[in-house]
Design an enzyme around this catalytic site. Structure first.
Site, PDB file in Angstrom:
ATOM      1  N   LYS A  59       4.984  25.356  27.419  1.00 49.11           N
ATOM      2  CA  LYS A  59       5.956  24.355  28.258  1.00 49.11           C
ATOM      3  C   LYS A  59       7.299  24.680  28.263  1.00 49.11           C
ATOM      4  O   LYS A  59       8.030  24.516  27.368  1.00 49.11           O
ATOM      5  CB  LYS A  59       5.732  23.192  27.318  1.00 49.11           C
ATOM      6  CG  LYS A  59       4.302  22.317  27.405  1.00 49.11           C
ATOM      7  CD  LYS A  59       4.379  21.185  26.503  1.00 49.11           C
ATOM      8  CE  LYS A  59       3.139  20.452  26.398  1.00 49.11           C
ATOM      9  NZ  LYS A  59       3.224  19.220  25.358  1.00 49.11           N
TER      10      LYS A  59
ATOM     11  N   ASP B 284       5.183  25.198  22.439  1.00 44.50           N
ATOM     12  CA  ASP B 284       5.701  23.938  22.847  1.00 44.50           C
ATOM     13  C   ASP B 284       7.137  24.145  22.666  1.00 44.50           C
ATOM     14  O   ASP B 284       7.952  24.499  23.294  1.00 44.50           O
ATOM     15  CB  ASP B 284       5.034  22.905  21.946  1.00 44.50           C
ATOM     16  CG  ASP B 284       5.175  21.400  22.617  1.00 44.50           C
ATOM     17  OD1 ASP B 284       6.167  21.150  23.100  1.00 44.50           O
ATOM     18  OD2 ASP B 284       4.262  20.506  22.299  1.00 44.50           O
TER      19      ASP B 284
ATOM     20  N   ARG C 259     -10.072  18.590  20.601  1.00 43.46           N
ATOM     21  CA  ARG C 259     -10.173  19.924  20.624  1.00 43.46           C
ATOM     22  C   ARG C 259     -11.541  20.302  21.365  1.00 43.46           C
ATOM     23  O   ARG C 259     -11.328  21.571  21.948  1.00 43.46           O
ATOM     24  CB  ARG C 259     -10.180  20.358  19.320  1.00 43.46           C
ATOM     25  CG  ARG C 259      -9.171  20.267  18.326  1.00 43.46           C
ATOM     26  CD  ARG C 259      -8.992  21.165  17.100  1.00 43.46           C
ATOM     27  NE  ARG C 259      -8.268  20.580  15.986  1.00 43.46           N
ATOM     28  CZ  ARG C 259      -6.818  20.757  15.954  1.00 43.46           C
ATOM     29  NH1 ARG C 259      -6.114  21.582  16.866  1.00 43.46           N
ATOM     30  NH2 ARG C 259      -6.305  20.462  14.927  1.00 43.46           N
TER      31      ARG C 259
ATOM     32  N   PHE D 270       1.684  15.302  27.391  1.00 40.31           N
ATOM     33  CA  PHE D 270       0.896  15.553  26.073  1.00 40.31           C
ATOM     34  C   PHE D 270      -0.497  15.800  26.662  1.00 40.31           C
ATOM     35  O   PHE D 270      -1.182  15.388  27.100  1.00 40.31           O
ATOM     36  CB  PHE D 270       0.745  14.469  25.654  1.00 40.31           C
ATOM     37  CG  PHE D 270       0.260  14.836  23.949  1.00 40.31           C
ATOM     38  CD1 PHE D 270      -0.867  14.632  23.437  1.00 40.31           C
ATOM     39  CD2 PHE D 270       1.564  14.981  23.129  1.00 40.31           C
ATOM     40  CE1 PHE D 270      -1.501  15.004  22.236  1.00 40.31           C
ATOM     41  CE2 PHE D 270       0.782  15.579  21.649  1.00 40.31           C
ATOM     42  CZ  PHE D 270      -0.536  15.469  21.585  1.00 40.31           C
TER      43      PHE D 270
ATOM     44  N   LYS E 236      -5.384  25.514  13.831  1.00 38.25           N
ATOM     45  CA  LYS E 236      -6.960  25.336  14.577  1.00 38.25           C
ATOM     46  C   LYS E 236      -6.839  25.688  15.983  1.00 38.25           C
ATOM     47  O   LYS E 236      -7.886  25.700  16.523  1.00 38.25           O
ATOM     48  CB  LYS E 236      -7.669  24.174  14.109  1.00 38.25           C
ATOM     49  CG  LYS E 236      -7.687  24.033  12.463  1.00 38.25           C
ATOM     50  CD  LYS E 236      -8.141  22.518  12.191  1.00 38.25           C
ATOM     51  CE  LYS E 236      -7.520  22.150  11.236  1.00 38.25           C
ATOM     52  NZ  LYS E 236      -7.560  20.621  10.990  1.00 38.25           N
ATOM     53  N   GLY E 237      -5.515  25.212  16.397  1.00 41.28           N
ATOM     54  CA  GLY E 237      -5.402  25.333  18.009  1.00 41.28           C
ATOM     55  C   GLY E 237      -6.135  26.237  18.737  1.00 41.28           C
ATOM     56  O   GLY E 237      -6.627  26.106  19.825  1.00 41.28           O
TER      57      GLY E 237
ATOM     58  N   ASP F  13      -2.722  28.856  21.504  1.00 39.73           N
ATOM     59  CA  ASP F  13      -3.025  27.914  22.289  1.00 39.73           C
ATOM     60  C   ASP F  13      -1.850  27.636  23.310  1.00 39.73           C
ATOM     61  O   ASP F  13      -1.990  27.690  24.483  1.00 39.73           O
ATOM     62  CB  ASP F  13      -3.750  26.759  21.988  1.00 39.73           C
ATOM     63  CG  ASP F  13      -3.142  26.092  20.722  1.00 39.73           C
ATOM     64  OD1 ASP F  13      -2.126  26.595  20.037  1.00 39.73           O
ATOM     65  OD2 ASP F  13      -3.462  24.783  20.656  1.00 39.73           O
TER      66      ASP F  13
HETATM   67  C1  PRP Z   1       0.191  23.056  17.618  1.00 42.57           C
HETATM   68  C2  PRP Z   1      -0.217  24.385  18.460  1.00 42.57           C
HETATM   69  C3  PRP Z   1       0.595  25.394  18.193  1.00 42.57           C
HETATM   70  C4  PRP Z   1       2.020  24.408  17.926  1.00 42.57           C
HETATM   71  C5  PRP Z   1       2.933  24.832  18.966  1.00 42.57           C
HETATM   72  O1  PRP Z   1      -0.363  23.321  16.242  1.00 42.57           O
HETATM   73  O2  PRP Z   1      -1.653  24.405  18.307  1.00 42.57           O
HETATM   74  O3  PRP Z   1       0.345  26.011  17.165  1.00 42.57           O
HETATM   75  O4  PRP Z   1       1.581  23.150  17.681  1.00 42.57           O
HETATM   76  O5  PRP Z   1       4.024  23.916  18.808  1.00 42.57           O
HETATM   77  P1  PRP Z   1       5.509  24.359  18.669  1.00 42.57           P
HETATM   78  O6  PRP Z   1       5.705  25.470  19.728  1.00 42.57           O
HETATM   79  O7  PRP Z   1       6.376  23.242  19.012  1.00 42.57           O
HETATM   80  O8  PRP Z   1       5.815  24.778  17.283  1.00 42.57           O
HETATM   81  P2  PRP Z   1      -0.379  22.178  15.438  1.00 42.57           P
HETATM   82  O9  PRP Z   1       0.700  22.427  14.181  1.00 42.57           O
HETATM   83  O10 PRP Z   1      -0.676  21.014  15.975  1.00 42.57           O
HETATM   84  O11 PRP Z   1      -1.719  22.733  14.226  1.00 42.57           O
HETATM   85  P3  PRP Z   1      -3.149  22.845  15.100  1.00 42.57           P
HETATM   86  O12 PRP Z   1      -3.264  24.144  15.683  1.00 42.57           O
HETATM   87  O13 PRP Z   1      -4.079  22.702  13.877  1.00 42.57           O
HETATM   88  O14 PRP Z   1      -3.658  21.619  15.792  1.00 42.57           O
HETATM   89 MG    MG Z   2      -2.103  20.202  16.573  1.00 38.23          MG
HETATM   90 MN    MN Z   3      -1.525  25.270  16.205  1.00 33.09          MN
END
Ligand code: PRP
Ligand code: MG
Ligand code: MN
Length: 181
Positions: free
Chosen positions: A133, A105, A167, A154, A45-46, A102
């Protein structure tokens, strides 16, 4: 009324800075995809906010689809275990795909997704990520379009959550430790 912005220790990127950056990236994407209609794949959803604003910056035809994957539980650390919660509706064989994210990480989500979409026979698969990051990267991912490199704090807002909250903030900020500790 409680203002959720009070849970931020600082605003890292303002709404105006986000929109200026997305406009800049849109000009590059328009030039790079001048001869094709790209399929933008938003990662739920990000990426909802990035997709909504970035797509509206573009003055070329695009198609839009969504995938829901998750590599995080309610915690703050990526597990590396990627689950498909919702797959594409589109057959991407022969398509120019642009993944819209988005944040990168650890890079685990995108490196998995990149491989997954390539294996479906797409003509090209590129990535646009608003945030990256560099100090948290665990696997190298080739990102064609990056908005901002940020420190390994964070961050929440503009689609980024902590336990599904924050969000809806317009800006991107650093979450105060007392919220998650
Ligand atoms: C978060 C973010 C990225 C991912 C990045 O999504 O939106 O999609 O983590 O992290 P990484 O590079 O360490 O893999 P999340 O899994 O929290 O789901 P969300 O988008 O629904 O919040
Ligand atoms: Mg997330
Ligand atoms: Mn995500």
């Amino acid at each position: 009324v409680e203002d959720i912005r009070a849970d931020l220790t600082e605003v890292l990127i303002t709404e105006e800075e986000i929109h200026a950056k997305l406009a800049e990236l849109a000009r590059r994407v328009e030039a790079d995809y001048a001869d094709t209609t790209p399929l933008l794949v938003g990662v739920l959803k990000g990426a909802v906010m990035v997709m909504a604003d970035f797509a509206r910056e573009l003055r070329i035809h695009i198609d839009m689809d969504w995938m829901a994957v998750s590599s995080y539980g309610a915690g703050t650390e990526s597990s590396g275990v990627v689950r498909i919660l919702k797959d594409l509706d589109t057959d991407i064989a022969g398509r120019d795909v642009l993944i819209v994210e988005d944040i990168i990480d650890s890079g685990l989500t995108l490196s998995w997704l990149l491989q997954n979409l390539r294996s479906r026979g797409a003509k090209s698969v590129k990535i646009l990520a608003l945030l990256r990051k560099p100090e948290s990267i665990k696997v190298d991912v080739d990102v064609a379009y990056v908005g901002f490199d940020i420190p390994p704090a964070f961050v929440v807002g503009y689609g980024l959550d902590f336990a599904e909250r924050y969000r809806n903030l317009r800006a991107i900020g650093v979450l105060a430790p007392h919220v998650y500790e």
